[in-house]
Design a protein around this motif. Structure first.
Motif, mmCIF file in Angstrom:
data_model
loop_
_atom_site.group_PDB
_atom_site.id
_atom_site.type_symbol
_atom_site.label_atom_id
_atom_site.label_comp_id
_atom_site.label_asym_id
_atom_site.label_seq_id
_atom_site.Cartn_x
_atom_site.Cartn_y
_atom_site.Cartn_z
ATOM 1 N N ILE A 28 22.200 4.065 23.580
ATOM 2 C CA ILE A 28 23.593 4.433 23.334
ATOM 3 C C ILE A 28 23.697 5.943 23.428
ATOM 4 N N SER A 29 24.427 6.438 24.411
ATOM 5 C CA SER A 29 24.610 7.873 24.584
ATOM 6 C C SER A 29 25.971 8.268 24.018
ATOM 7 N N TRP A 30 25.957 9.125 23.011
ATOM 8 C CA TRP A 30 27.176 9.526 22.322
ATOM 9 C C TRP A 30 27.624 10.893 22.831
ATOM 10 N N LYS A 31 28.768 10.966 23.455
ATOM 11 C CA LYS A 31 29.296 12.250 23.930
ATOM 12 C C LYS A 31 30.191 12.844 22.847
ATOM 13 N N ALA A 32 29.871 14.072 22.442
ATOM 14 C CA ALA A 32 30.600 14.711 21.353
ATOM 15 C C ALA A 32 31.211 16.037 21.807
ATOM 16 N N TYR A 33 32.380 16.328 21.245
ATOM 17 C CA TYR A 33 33.106 17.560 21.574
ATOM 18 C C TYR A 33 33.481 18.234 20.254
ATOM 19 N N GLN A 34 32.951 19.427 20.042
ATOM 20 C CA GLN A 34 33.124 20.156 18.785
ATOM 21 C C GLN A 34 34.071 21.331 18.992
ATOM 22 N N THR A 35 35.216 21.311 18.300
ATOM 23 C CA THR A 35 36.231 22.351 18.454
ATOM 24 C C THR A 35 36.212 23.296 17.263
ATOM 25 N N TYR A 36 36.191 24.601 17.554
ATOM 26 C CA TYR A 36 36.195 25.617 16.515
ATOM 27 C C TYR A 36 37.598 26.209 16.329
ATOM 28 N N LYS A 37 37.777 26.862 15.194
ATOM 29 C CA LYS A 37 39.087 27.415 14.860
ATOM 30 C C LYS A 37 39.530 28.489 15.844
ATOM 31 N N ASP A 38 38.561 29.159 16.489
ATOM 32 C CA ASP A 38 38.913 30.196 17.468
ATOM 33 C C ASP A 38 39.336 29.607 18.814
ATOM 34 N N GLY A 39 39.381 28.279 18.913
ATOM 35 C CA GLY A 39 39.822 27.617 20.134
ATOM 36 C C GLY A 39 38.714 27.212 21.076
ATOM 37 N N SER A 40 37.491 27.627 20.817
ATOM 38 C CA SER A 40 36.368 27.273 21.694
ATOM 39 C C SER A 40 35.942 25.825 21.448
ATOM 40 N N VAL A 41 35.455 25.188 22.507
ATOM 41 C CA VAL A 41 34.999 23.796 22.433
ATOM 42 C C VAL A 41 33.576 23.719 22.977
ATOM 43 N N VAL A 42 32.675 23.139 22.198
ATOM 44 C CA VAL A 42 31.306 22.939 22.649
ATOM 45 C C VAL A 42 31.147 21.461 22.995
ATOM 46 N N GLU A 43 30.727 21.187 24.227
ATOM 47 C CA GLU A 43 30.596 19.811 24.705
ATOM 48 C C GLU A 43 29.135 19.380 24.658
ATOM 49 N N TRP A 44 28.837 18.477 23.742
ATOM 50 C CA TRP A 44 27.480 17.938 23.608
ATOM 51 C C TRP A 44 27.397 16.679 24.467
ATOM 52 N N VAL A 45 27.261 16.869 25.763
ATOM 53 C CA VAL A 45 27.311 15.754 26.710
ATOM 54 C C VAL A 45 26.178 15.784 27.728
ATOM 55 N N GLY A 46 25.279 16.754 27.621
ATOM 56 C CA GLY A 46 24.233 16.942 28.629
ATOM 57 C C GLY A 46 23.069 15.971 28.483
ATOM 58 N N ALA A 47 22.156 16.067 29.430
ATOM 59 C CA ALA A 47 20.950 15.238 29.412
ATOM 60 C C ALA A 47 19.967 15.756 28.376
ATOM 61 N N ALA A 48 18.992 14.929 28.020
ATOM 62 C CA ALA A 48 17.958 15.342 27.066
ATOM 63 C C ALA A 48 17.233 16.575 27.594
ATOM 64 N N GLY A 49 17.011 17.550 26.719
ATOM 65 C CA GLY A 49 16.337 18.773 27.119
ATOM 66 C C GLY A 49 17.266 19.872 27.586
ATOM 67 N N SER A 50 18.549 19.567 27.747
ATOM 68 C CA SER A 50 19.510 20.577 28.166
ATOM 69 C C SER A 50 19.958 21.405 26.963
ATOM 70 N N ASP A 51 20.743 22.466 27.223
ATOM 71 C CA ASP A 51 21.208 23.322 26.135
ATOM 72 C C ASP A 51 22.137 22.589 25.181
ATOM 73 N N LYS A 52 22.917 21.664 25.714
ATOM 74 C CA LYS A 52 23.889 20.935 24.885
ATOM 75 C C LYS A 52 23.757 19.437 25.161
ATOM 76 N N PRO A 53 22.677 18.826 24.671
ATOM 77 C CA PRO A 53 22.422 17.414 24.973
ATOM 78 C C PRO A 53 23.317 16.471 24.183
ATOM 79 N N ALA A 54 23.640 15.343 24.788
ATOM 80 C CA ALA A 54 24.321 14.272 24.063
ATOM 81 C C ALA A 54 23.296 13.583 23.168
#
Length: 209
Positions: A121-147
């Motif tokens: 089960i691969s869970w894609k997550a999107y984290q939004t900060y108050k400054d408007g930036s969004v970090v997308e945790w959707v990458g492959a294993a070993g990447s900078d932002k893995p799901a």
């Protein structure tokens, strides 16, 4: 000579510290589940910026899991996303207050059934900060932002389902799962031990100087 002897210890210390920072990403627990089983899934969200985390979105692979229940969380509301055939495909939690500060983390609970033929089960997550930036945790294993990925194990031979559809594993398999759960923490303990030894080596080298 003593100066050069300090380099390996310092390198080890920086490597372990870097690994700890890199591992601080949105994860979904448990790391392992069983085909056909009903599970409680916990979305663990650490804040990594000075700006607060105010929104967390998680999308589900409906072919691998059917999520149907969500635990209310004080200070947060949630909204469901659905497909054309009314299946729940995702959830978005939004803070009604300050959200998660720079040194904080939050856990969001939900439950559902693992598909009978799922392997992961691969869970894609999107984290939004108050400054408007969004970090997308959707990458492959070993990447900078893995799901985050939950490994799905085959249904145990001889397993049965209770009146609520929960899979009951034989006693031997249940014992194996308990052992596996404990051993999954071993890398963390080894990393902590190595960090302590590395720091101790640095201190001893400085005292010798």
């Amino acid at each position: 000579m003593k100066k050069w002897a300090m380099i390996p210890a310092l390198t080890l210390l920086m490597t372990l510290l870097g690994a700890g920072i890199a591992s601080a990403h949105v994860t979904v627990l448990p790391q392992e589940a069983t085909q056909g089983a009903y599970e409680k899934f916990t979305v663990r969200v650490p804040s990594e910026k000075e700006s607060a985390t105010i929104k967390v979105e998680v999308r589900f692979p409906v072919e691998a899991v059917t999520v149907s229940r969500f635990e209310p969380k004080p200070g947060w509301t949630y909204e469901l996303a659905r497909s054309a055939d009314n299946k729940i495909t995702g959830v978005t939690w939004t803070a009604t207050g300050d959200g998660l500060g720079a040194t904080e983390f939050g856990e969001f609970n939900m439950s559902g059934k693992v598909a009978d033929n799922a392997t992961a089960i691969s869970w894609k997550a999107y984290q939004t900060y108050k400054d408007g930036s969004v970090v997308e945790w959707v990458g492959a294993a070993g990447s900078d932002k893995p799901a985050s990925v939950t490994k799905v194990l085959p249904k145990p031979t001889g397993a049965s389902a209770d009146s609520h559809g929960h899979t009951a594993a034989p006693a031997a398999d249940a014992a194996h799962q308990e052992t596996a759960s404990g051993s999954s923490q071993l890398p963390l303990y080894l990393s902590i031990a190595a960090l302590v030894l590395g720091a101790l080596s640095v201190v001893l080298s400085l005292r010798r100087r």
